[in-house]
Design a protein around this motif. Structure first.
Motif, mmCIF file in Angstrom:
data_model
loop_
_atom_site.group_PDB
_atom_site.id
_atom_site.type_symbol
_atom_site.label_atom_id
_atom_site.label_comp_id
_atom_site.label_asym_id
_atom_site.label_seq_id
_atom_site.Cartn_x
_atom_site.Cartn_y
_atom_site.Cartn_z
ATOM 1 N N UNK A 64 47.313 49.144 135.690
ATOM 2 C CA UNK A 64 47.313 48.112 134.645
ATOM 3 C C UNK A 64 48.731 47.747 134.219
ATOM 4 N N UNK A 65 49.595 48.747 134.116
ATOM 5 C CA UNK A 65 50.986 48.517 133.742
ATOM 6 C C UNK A 65 51.669 47.625 134.785
ATOM 7 N N UNK A 66 51.406 47.902 136.062
ATOM 8 C CA UNK A 66 51.999 47.092 137.136
ATOM 9 C C UNK A 66 51.490 45.652 137.099
ATOM 10 N N UNK A 67 50.210 45.474 136.809
ATOM 11 C CA UNK A 67 49.661 44.120 136.702
ATOM 12 C C UNK A 67 50.332 43.356 135.553
ATOM 13 N N UNK A 68 50.479 44.031 134.423
ATOM 14 C CA UNK A 68 51.158 43.404 133.287
ATOM 15 C C UNK A 68 52.620 43.134 133.629
ATOM 16 N N UNK A 69 53.246 44.058 134.314
ATOM 17 C CA UNK A 69 54.627 43.885 134.756
ATOM 18 C C UNK A 69 54.773 42.611 135.598
ATOM 19 N N UNK A 70 53.866 42.401 136.526
ATOM 20 C CA UNK A 70 53.934 41.221 137.389
ATOM 21 C C UNK A 70 53.802 39.948 136.553
ATOM 22 N N UNK A 71 52.839 39.926 135.658
ATOM 23 C CA UNK A 71 52.664 38.752 134.801
ATOM 24 C C UNK A 71 53.886 38.517 133.910
ATOM 25 N N UNK A 72 54.415 39.584 133.308
ATOM 26 C CA UNK A 72 55.599 39.457 132.458
ATOM 27 C C UNK A 72 56.800 38.971 133.250
ATOM 28 N N UNK A 73 56.957 39.483 134.463
ATOM 29 C CA UNK A 73 58.099 39.098 135.299
ATOM 30 C C UNK A 73 58.007 37.635 135.714
ATOM 31 N N UNK A 74 56.825 37.197 136.121
ATOM 32 C CA UNK A 74 56.645 35.786 136.487
ATOM 33 C C UNK A 74 56.893 34.880 135.286
ATOM 34 N N UNK A 75 56.353 35.281 134.133
ATOM 35 C CA UNK A 75 56.568 34.514 132.910
ATOM 36 C C UNK A 75 58.059 34.416 132.582
ATOM 37 N N UNK A 76 58.720 35.582 132.470
ATOM 38 C CA UNK A 76 60.113 35.575 132.025
ATOM 39 C C UNK A 76 61.036 34.899 133.037
ATOM 40 N N UNK A 109 71.720 34.178 128.263
ATOM 41 C CA UNK A 109 71.374 35.314 127.411
ATOM 42 C C UNK A 109 70.348 34.925 126.341
ATOM 43 N N UNK A 110 70.404 33.679 125.841
ATOM 44 C CA UNK A 110 69.398 33.237 124.865
ATOM 45 C C UNK A 110 68.041 33.025 125.539
ATOM 46 N N UNK A 111 68.071 32.498 126.745
ATOM 47 C CA UNK A 111 66.827 32.326 127.490
ATOM 48 C C UNK A 111 66.192 33.684 127.755
ATOM 49 N N UNK A 112 67.001 34.641 128.161
ATOM 50 C CA UNK A 112 66.513 35.994 128.445
ATOM 51 C C UNK A 112 65.970 36.648 127.173
#
Length: 127
Positions: free
Chosen positions: A76-88, A103-106
């Motif tokens: 589940x953590x990896x799935x959330x990681x993938x979604x967070x990474x694609x989003x960010x 840096x503000x975007x990040x």
């Protein structure tokens, strides 16, 4: 079931772990982007991978101890990681393309992720 009395302590631990791994992520992102010359999208992906590994280890052992199924939590953590990474990564690339400082975007994407991750960690991932 966890006692609600632990919530303030968990929030403090979550924020401490998150702050330390966020700092790691931000410094690595800036270092890769500014000093190594890695594209902003890939600099973010690399920084997030390293910081996420550290974050999972610390949150799983310190903040939300006692997950009943570590393998389930990891998936589940990896799935959330993938979604967070694609989003960010996508939002950062768009904002930088529009002229926003990297840096503000990040930081703006990190704030969003911190908010929804606490709830998901506590109620879904580390149970």
């Amino acid at each position: 079931m966890r006692s609600e009395k632990r919530t303030p302590r968990q929030i403090a631990l979550y924020l401490a772990v998150g702050a330390s791994t966020a700092l790691l992520e931000l410094l690595l992102f800036e270092g890769l982007y500014l000093f190594v010359g890695v594209d902003v999208f890939w600099a973010n992906v690399c920084a997030v991978v390293v910081a996420t590994a550290a974050n999972f280890a610390l949150n799983g052992t310190v903040t939300f101890k006692g997950a009943s199924n570590v393998l389930r939590s990891a998936v589940l953590y990896c799935a959330l990681f993938i979604l967070n990474t694609l989003f960010s990564s996508s939002v950062i690339a768009v904002l930088v393309g529009w002229g926003a400082p990297e840096y503000l975007a990040k930081l703006s994407t990190m704030v969003c992720i911190v908010a929804w991750n606490y709830f998901l960690y506590r109620k879904v991932i580390f149970v």
